[in-house]
Design an enzyme around this catalytic site. Sequence first.
Site, short mmCIF file in Angstrom:
data_model
loop_
_atom_site.label_atom_id
_atom_site.label_comp_id
_atom_site.label_asym_id
_atom_site.label_seq_id
_atom_site.Cartn_x
_atom_site.Cartn_y
_atom_site.Cartn_z
N ASP A 1 28.73 -68.27 -26.44
CA ASP A 1 29.31 -68.77 -25.11
C ASP A 1 30.52 -67.86 -24.82
OD1 ASP A 1 30.46 -70.23 -23.12
OD2 ASP A 1 29.93 -72.31 -24.02
N HIS A 2 30.55 -67.40 -23.72
CA HIS A 2 31.66 -66.36 -23.33
C HIS A 2 32.96 -67.41 -22.78
CE1 HIS A 2 33.49 -62.53 -23.14
NE2 HIS A 2 32.72 -61.96 -22.47
N ARG A 3 32.84 -68.47 -22.48
CA ARG A 3 33.97 -69.24 -22.35
C ARG A 3 34.84 -69.51 -23.59
NH1 ARG A 3 30.95 -74.53 -19.82
NH2 ARG A 3 29.78 -74.14 -22.05
N VAL B 1 34.17 -67.70 -26.82
CA VAL B 1 34.18 -66.40 -27.75
C VAL B 1 34.46 -65.25 -26.87
CG1 VAL B 1 32.93 -65.43 -29.47
CG2 VAL B 1 32.54 -67.87 -29.13
#
Length: 486
Positions: free
Chosen positions: A456-458, A460
Site C-alpha cells: 500500500d503506497h499510502r 509504504v
Amino acid sequence: MTTMTENASGLREFKMPDVGEGLTEAEILKWYVQPGDKVTDGQVVCEVETAKAAVELPIPYDGVVSELRFPEGTTVDVGQVIIAVDVSGGAAPAPAAPAAEQAPAAPAEAPAEEAQPEGRKPVLVGYGVAESSTKRRPRKGSGTPAQQGETLYAATAIQGELNGHGHGHGTAPAQQRPLAKPPVRKLAKDLGVDLATVTPSGPDGIITREDVHAAAAPAQAPAPLAAPAPAAVPQAPVQVQPQAPAPAASFDGARETRIPVKGVRKAIATAMVGSAFTAPHVTEFVTLDVTRTMRLVEELKQDKDMQGLRVNPLLLVAKALLVAIKRNPDVNASWDEANQEIVRKHYVNLGIAAATPRGLIVPNIKDAHSKTLPQLAESLGELVATAREGKTSPAAMQGGTVTITNVGVFGVDTGTPILNPGESAILAVGAIKPQPWVHKGKVKPRQVTTLALSFDHRLVDGELGSKVLADTAAVLEQPKRLITWA
C-alpha cells in the site's frame, strides 16, 4: 440476542445465530435432520456457510423436529427462525403420557440445578455439551448471580480451548462426554465408533478425525476375510455385451450457466474490489537463487526437532519474511481512513492465502513473529489442513497484518497480488525451477524463483518496500542470515 424462543405448546424455535463477528446472514448448505426426527442436546442439525466459513450448528435441547423453516440453499438473516423443535414429547406414540410424565418432573429440576450448578455447560458451536443430570435448559434469568458467574467462567474457558489459548483452571467432571467437534462426532457415528472408547490425541484431550479412523481400523480390518465369496463371479456368462454406445457430450442445450454470487465468493469479490480501488498498489519483483534454501529444506526434514512437522519451501519463505519485517518494522502497519492515522502493529499475524473448494480464504497465524521454526511449521500445517477441510473459523481469518500467497504450486512464475483488506503488504512466491544461473563466475543450473511484493503506497514508500523485498530475498539466498539477522 437469544437464539431460541418457546411458546406455550412446548414448541421451541431455534434462530440463525451470529456465527462470526457481526455477520448478518448465512446460507443453509445442508440439513442433517428432517421433520419427525428426534434430536438431542448438542446434536448438529445443519451446516451453514457465512461470508467467511462453513459452520455446523448444534441444537441446544432435546425434542422432535417439528418444522424446517427454510430449504437448503436459502440465505437466511441472522435472528430468523430456521427450525422448530417440539420439546413436550408430542411425537411419542401416546401423546398424553409424556405430558403427564413431565408435570411431576418439572418441580424436581430446580433443586437438581441448585445441587449441581456446574453440571450444565453452555452450548458452543463445534463442541456440543457435557452430560448432565437435568433434561432441560434453565430459562433466561434463572439461577443466582454466583451460578451465572460460574457458567460464564466455564464458557470462557471452553472458548479459550476452541481458539487455542489454553484451558481454564477447572477440571472437567469425570462423567463429562468426550471432547470432539461435531464433524468428528458425525464421522464416529457413521463408522460406528463409540467416542468414549477412543484415546484422544488432540490438544486438551480433544478427539480428532485421525483418532476416530484409528479406532475404526481394527473393526474394519477383518472385512477382507470375507473375500472368497466373489470367487464364483468369474463363472458368470460374459456374453452380455449389447449396450448402446454413450452419446457424445453436447453443450448446445446449455451454452451458459449462471451461478449466484453469495457466500465466500461474494465476500472475496467485495474485498478485492474494495482493496484494489482504495489502496494504491505498487508491486516490485526480484528473481533469486534459492538453491541453498532448498538444501536446507531437505536437511530440516531429517532433523529430529522437525519430525512429524510439515517442512517445505513455504515455511522458510515465511520465516524469511518475518525476519525482513523485524528489520523493517514500519511495513507492518494499516491505514485508518476514519481517523487519518497510520496504525503500526507490534505483532505479526501472518496470513496464508489458501485455495479451497468454496473459494480463496486467508487465515492467519497469530503472533507468528514470536514463534520458533518448529512452532511456525506446526501452525502452518494446522492452518492448511483446516482450510482444506473447509472448517476454518471466522476468527482465524481476522486481524491479519501481512500475507503470503504461493502461486508457485500452480507452476506460475509470479503475479501481482492484491492486498488483503486492512493489510499493508502481500508477498507472492513463484515456482522454483532449475535455471541457468551465474554462480561463482560460472553458468550453472541452480534452483531459481521470483518473488513479488505488493504494498500500500499510502503506508509504504518505494524505499521501504524495496528493503523488505530485498531482505526477504537475501535470507532465501543465504539461509544462514536466519541466524545472523535474527
